[in-house]
Design an enzyme around this catalytic site. Sequence first.
Site, short mmCIF file in Angstrom:
data_model
loop_
_atom_site.label_atom_id
_atom_site.label_comp_id
_atom_site.label_asym_id
_atom_site.label_seq_id
_atom_site.Cartn_x
_atom_site.Cartn_y
_atom_site.Cartn_z
N ARG A 120 0.83 -1.21 0.00
CA ARG A 120 0.00 0.00 0.00
C ARG A 120 0.86 1.25 0.00
O ARG A 120 1.96 1.27 0.52
CB ARG A 120 -0.91 0.03 1.23
CG ARG A 120 -2.04 -0.97 1.20
CD ARG A 120 -2.91 -0.82 2.44
NE ARG A 120 -3.70 0.42 2.40
CZ ARG A 120 -3.79 1.27 3.41
NH1 ARG A 120 -3.11 1.07 4.53
NH2 ARG A 120 -4.56 2.35 3.32
N LYS A 185 3.15 -9.59 11.53
CA LYS A 185 2.45 -9.57 10.25
C LYS A 185 2.81 -10.79 9.40
O LYS A 185 3.98 -11.10 9.19
CB LYS A 185 2.80 -8.29 9.50
CG LYS A 185 2.08 -8.12 8.17
CD LYS A 185 2.38 -6.75 7.58
CE LYS A 185 1.75 -6.58 6.20
NZ LYS A 185 1.99 -5.22 5.64
N ARG A 318 -2.53 3.23 13.89
CA ARG A 318 -1.42 2.70 14.69
C ARG A 318 -1.86 2.62 16.13
O ARG A 318 -2.54 3.52 16.63
CB ARG A 318 -0.19 3.62 14.58
CG ARG A 318 0.47 3.58 13.21
CD ARG A 318 1.18 2.26 12.98
NE ARG A 318 1.88 2.25 11.71
CZ ARG A 318 1.36 1.81 10.58
NH1 ARG A 318 0.12 1.38 10.55
NH2 ARG A 318 2.09 1.81 9.47
#
Length: 321
Positions: A120, A185, A318
């Site tokens: 992204r 992740k 965040r």
Amino acid sequence: MKSRALIELLSDGEIHSGESLAAQLGVSRTAVWKQIRRAMDEGVEVATVRGRGYQLVSPVDLLDREVILQGLSPSHQKQLALTVLDEVDSTNAEVIRQIGRGAAGMPVVIADCQTAGRGRRGRVWQSPRGENLYLSMGLTFHGGFGVLDGLSLVLGVAVANALEGLGVPRIGLKWPNDIFLPDGKLGGILVELQGELEEGVVQVIAGIGLNVHMDRVDGVDQPWSSLDRACPEVDWSRNRIGAAVIDAILDALPIFTDSGFRDFRAPWQRRDIFKGQPLQARGGDLEGSGVGIDEAGNYQIQTANGIVPVRAGEISLRVAK
């Protein structure tokens, strides 16, 4: 001769003499040695056994188009125009090129490595050879851009369903498009719109990247994980993972086309890693706690002044420190 052909011969784990490899590949022993060196430079562990030949030290997870096709549900096999590449700049970019050439069927591209993988907002997506899954699909929707609300979240649910079906526990989803495990992740989804090909017909390129065998990477500034790390007891196959992901997405698309995001909201909420977390958005101007997504897929933050929805593309959420 390509190094892939050589690795396929060595993939049984046995010792093969340079002479026998040269004979099977129809090249000289010098050419075999050069390809051994090339494979080693690409990260493949090959041992030279003095007086006997070469042996693959650790298993190599090779991509195979036919194996992927065979792993798909029979009803899905005929829908696809599947391409499996050794190397490409970007699987998303290759799907766009195939659409431009008038690909017959739904274009799906899987590559062993990407030289210009993208995440992204133009970020680089680390794409080392032979380690992860890099997969892109060309999806067509009717009804204009308005029918696409929540699509990236639907794809996240589909990928989570595929991984859980393969036995991966505790899959989490990070709004709007990341796949997480408890220690970091695991992957991400990049959705790109190609505009209306004709009135009301929209082409979407959905790119999925999943860390499978990766054990180290440079230039990543956040915790990450891989399937090998999370489930080391499983012999992970990128072919099997790719087929499972494609199947899960093709199962989800008719539901999304008929009913929109509604049926995917609850499955997404169950995996929300932001829920109840202190969050900041809009450069720190908005603070509160995560309370999940609304009917359109916008993320909601409970602030002192009430619930505020945050739209995809506006900001990056965040966890507040």
